[in-house]
Scaffold this motif. Structure first.
Motif: not given
Length: 423
Positions: A221-232, A327-331, A355-362
């Motif tokens: 719910x809080x990841x889609x449209x927020x994070x770079x996802x690669x579900x497949x 994602x680039x702008x978001x970070x 504070x690690x950018x890979x462990x948070x989104x927007x």
């Protein structure tokens, strides 16, 4: 990377140079005291894309002018309407088109997925989840355990936070899977923990869970449209999400689901409905259910056209902006808000989110050091001054600078408003 500066002039210069700045003009920004609000609540309800009204009105016109024939002769024939959002949504979540479907709500989709993917036995009956999960997940998982005749006090294993601010370490997840994996039927974790804003490593969790024979699913719910996802590529068995947060599809919008293609033709138990039947024979109206291969086979009913139209309009924005650029702008935008808070409000606020950018989104979740009452006071102060975040019990204020419509100047303005409360 350009060093940050704590001045309005610097923030406005960054906004002027932002290659995505024009997308803000494609959204309705609520007003406050004759100016735009500083809207940091896209993690709860995204702003309305200006294209939504025309998208809905087009379907209303087809309904008025064609009635039932709009299923076949409309500008976008309704018979196939859910397919019009498929490719764009697959791109956003890093899936293949036949692995995703827009349908129902998140809670309904979670239950439908568990009908197929939570198949407990006497030896393997447990569900592994995080403590403090969003209530939808907690209620759904507990009710599924009870439905199958098991005891949530034994068979609902909740991972307790072990990191700063109530976060959960990968070490704790790995340890729990190693300890309990032999009796876990399903691992269900979020992509982003809603209260702390912590991002989980989906691929690592899938790898650990599958090695122990567990089914793995995610609430995104809080990841889609927020994070770079690669579900497949990450390979979970399933995932579910809503579309009214970062995907801006409107309150209570049609949700999404992912079913990995290895299950596309599997003879899995499911709750069946007409629209999940193989579309090549659906209108033969036969009595025996034959599921459409892929995620479409989990549909129950024909798609709600007026509810899907806003999602189609919003996904058009994502297609043109591109997740990589967002994602680039978001970070960088989130990093600026983080830096401002730590630089100017370090003696007042604690940032819960890693504070690690890979462990948070927007999203930044903050606590006021003086305690819950002071936190509520700050939250209400921000609302009065047109800074819109949200409050999550017991003591967290969430501020989410969304890259499609938030600006560096918004971040600067929010911190100025907090400083005014401090004074």
């Amino acid at each position: 990377m350009t060093a940050f500066e704590a001045t309005r002039a610097w923030a406005e210069a960054q906004d002027a140079a932002d290659p995505l700045r024009a997308f803000r003009d494609e959204f309705h920004i609520p007003a406050h005291a004759g100016a735009d609000t500083l809207y940091f609540c896209g993690n709860s309800l995204g702003l309305q894309p200006k294209g939504v009204r025309a998208a809905i009105e087009a379907e209303l016109s087809d309904w008025a002018e064609l009635a039932v024939e709009a299923h076949f002769r409309g500008r976008l024939p309704w018979m196939h309407y859910h397919e019009y959002v498929r490719d764009a949504m697959a791109e956003v979540v890093g899936a293949r088109p036949h692995e995703v479907v827009a349908m129902n709500s998140l809670g309904a989709n979670l239950h439908l997925m568990m009908v197929s993917f939570y198949r407990p036995t006497a030896e393997r009956s447990a569900i592994l989840m995080e403590a403090g999960a969003f209530p939808t997940d907690r209620y759904a998982l507990e009710s599924q355990v009870r439905f199958h005749g098991f005891d949530p006090s034994r068979d609902l294993i909740e991972l307790q936070p072990d990191g700063p601010g109530g976060t959960l370490s990968m070490t704790a997840i790995e340890r729990a899977i190693a300890e309990h994996g032999h009796r876990v039927a399903l691992i269900l974790l979020p992509g982003v923990q809603y209260r702390t804003g912590q991002v989980f490593d989906l691929e690592a969790i899938v790898r650990l869970g599958h090695a122990q024979g567990c089914v793995v699913g995610f609430d995104l719910a809080h990841a889609v449209g927020n994070l770079p996802l690669a579900l497949h590529d990450a390979g979970p068995d399933f995932a579910v999400w809503c579309t009214y947060k970062y995907l801006n599809a409107g309150p209570g919008a049609v949700a999404g689901a992912f079913v990995h293609e290895r299950h596309a033709r599997a003879d899995l138990p499911r709750f069946a409905g007409w629209w999940g039947h193989d579309k090549s024979t659906r209108f033969q109206m036969g009595p025996h259910f034959s599921p459409t291969p892929g995620a479409d086979g989990w549909q129950l009913s024909n798609p709600p056209i007026l509810a899907l139209a806003p999602l189609r309009a919003s996904l058009n924005v994502f297609t043109r902006s591109g997740m990589a650029r967002l994602v680039e702008k978001s970070r960088r935008l989130t990093a600026y808000l983080d830096w401002l808070i730590r630089t100017r409000l370090d003696d007042t606020l604690d940032i819960v989110t890693p504070d690690d950018p890979t462990q948070r989104g927007a999203q930044l979740s903050i606590r006021v050091r003086a305690g819950r009452d002071a936190g509520r006071s700050l939250f209400e102060h921000l609302e009065r001054h047109g800074v819109i975040g949200d409050w999550r019990e017991p003591d967290v204020i969430r501020l989410s600078p969304v890259p499609l419509y938030n600006r560096y100047a918004d971040c600067f303005g929010a911190v100025e408003a907090i400083e005014a409360w401090v004074r």
